[in-house]
Design a protein around this motif. Structure first.
Motif, PDB file in Angstrom:
ATOM      1  N   UNK A  60       0.835  -1.216  -0.007  1.00 17.77           N
ATOM      2  CA  UNK A  60      -0.022  -0.006   0.021  1.00 17.77           C
ATOM      3  C   UNK A  60       0.814   1.326   0.010  1.00 17.77           C
ATOM      4  N   UNK A  61       1.756   1.269   0.679  1.00 18.52           N
ATOM      5  CA  UNK A  61       2.825   2.502   0.729  1.00 18.52           C
ATOM      6  C   UNK A  61       3.524   2.623  -0.438  1.00 18.52           C
ATOM      7  N   UNK A  62       3.809   1.573  -1.075  1.00 15.73           N
ATOM      8  CA  UNK A  62       4.395   1.581  -2.596  1.00 15.73           C
ATOM      9  C   UNK A  62       3.454   2.004  -3.652  1.00 15.73           C
ATOM     10  N   UNK A  63       2.247   1.738  -3.558  1.00 16.73           N
ATOM     11  CA  UNK A  63       1.012   2.260  -4.319  1.00 16.73           C
ATOM     12  C   UNK A  63       0.922   3.754  -4.174  1.00 16.73           C
ATOM     13  N   UNK A  64       0.852   4.093  -2.904  1.00 20.41           N
ATOM     14  CA  UNK A  64       0.441   5.440  -2.603  1.00 20.41           C
ATOM     15  C   UNK A  64       1.797   6.465  -2.785  1.00 20.41           C
ATOM     16  N   UNK A  65       2.735   6.068  -2.693  1.00 19.37           N
ATOM     17  CA  UNK A  65       4.000   6.820  -2.951  1.00 19.37           C
ATOM     18  C   UNK A  65       4.531   6.972  -4.301  1.00 19.37           C
ATOM     19  N   UNK A  66       3.872   6.314  -5.245  1.00 17.01           N
ATOM     20  CA  UNK A  66       4.506   6.237  -6.474  1.00 17.01           C
ATOM     21  C   UNK A  66       5.463   5.264  -6.848  1.00 17.01           C
ATOM     22  N   UNK A  67       5.742   4.117  -5.937  1.00 18.85           N
ATOM     23  CA  UNK A  67       6.675   3.076  -6.049  1.00 18.85           C
ATOM     24  C   UNK A  67       6.219   2.210  -6.959  1.00 18.85           C
ATOM     25  N   UNK A  68       5.004   1.961  -6.875  1.00 21.06           N
ATOM     26  CA  UNK A  68       4.092   0.886  -7.811  1.00 21.06           C
ATOM     27  C   UNK A  68       3.083   1.701  -8.605  1.00 21.06           C
ATOM     28  N   UNK A  69       2.642   1.235  -9.563  1.00 16.08           N
ATOM     29  CA  UNK A  69       1.366   1.859 -10.306  1.00 16.08           C
ATOM     30  C   UNK A  69       0.255   1.998  -9.306  1.00 16.08           C
TER      31      UNK A  69
END
Length: 146
Positions: free
Chosen positions: A115-124
């Protein structure tokens, strides 16, 4: 990009890269939303949501771990919520059956990193399911989401 966010993204990617191999033998991983979708498909979560509904994240997807039988025998739904300090990446797990403390930690940390990666731009973003699935497979492996 802020150096602090980049450092946390790096740590979150490390969690996904290492922990997926512990999750994939038992569970598939997916995401969806909104909350009403999850409540309809997984009615066992509804009673447990009532006490925490006001703290649940409206912006982040609902994450689902399902055992590999067809149809799945067990499901764990992971829902993000905001803590009193404002951290929106806390995870509330709702299993269809009791899971161990070790599984709880493993699934919670994985969900939090995702979730952090999705929200911070680390994942689409989850609203781009094909792009997100491809990026996730590059970090983990096809078996996690298949």
């Amino acid at each position: 990009m802020d150096a602090k966010i980049h450092a946390v993204q790096k740590q979150a990617k490390k969690v996904l890269k290492s922990d997926w191999t512990k999750i994939a033998p038992t569970y598939t991983f997916g995401w969806g939303g909104p909350l009403s979708w999850a409540e309809e498909i997984f009615p066992h979560i509804v009673p447990q949501l009532e006490a925490v509904r006001e703290t649940l994240s409206e912006d982040l997807p609902i994450l689902v771990y399902q055992t590999r039988e067809n149809p799945p025998e067990k499901t764990v739904v992971a829902i993000a919520f905001k803590s009193e300090d404002g951290n929106p990446y806390n995870i509330h797990l709702i299993p269809s059956e009791t899971i161990s403390e070790k599984q709880t930690s493993l699934l919670s940390y994985f969900a939090q990193a995702f979730l952090f990666l999705c929200a911070s731009g680390g994942l689409p973003e989850p609203q781009q399911p094909e792009a997100l699935a491809k990026a996730l497979v590059r970090l983990t492996g096809k078996k996690l989401i298949a």
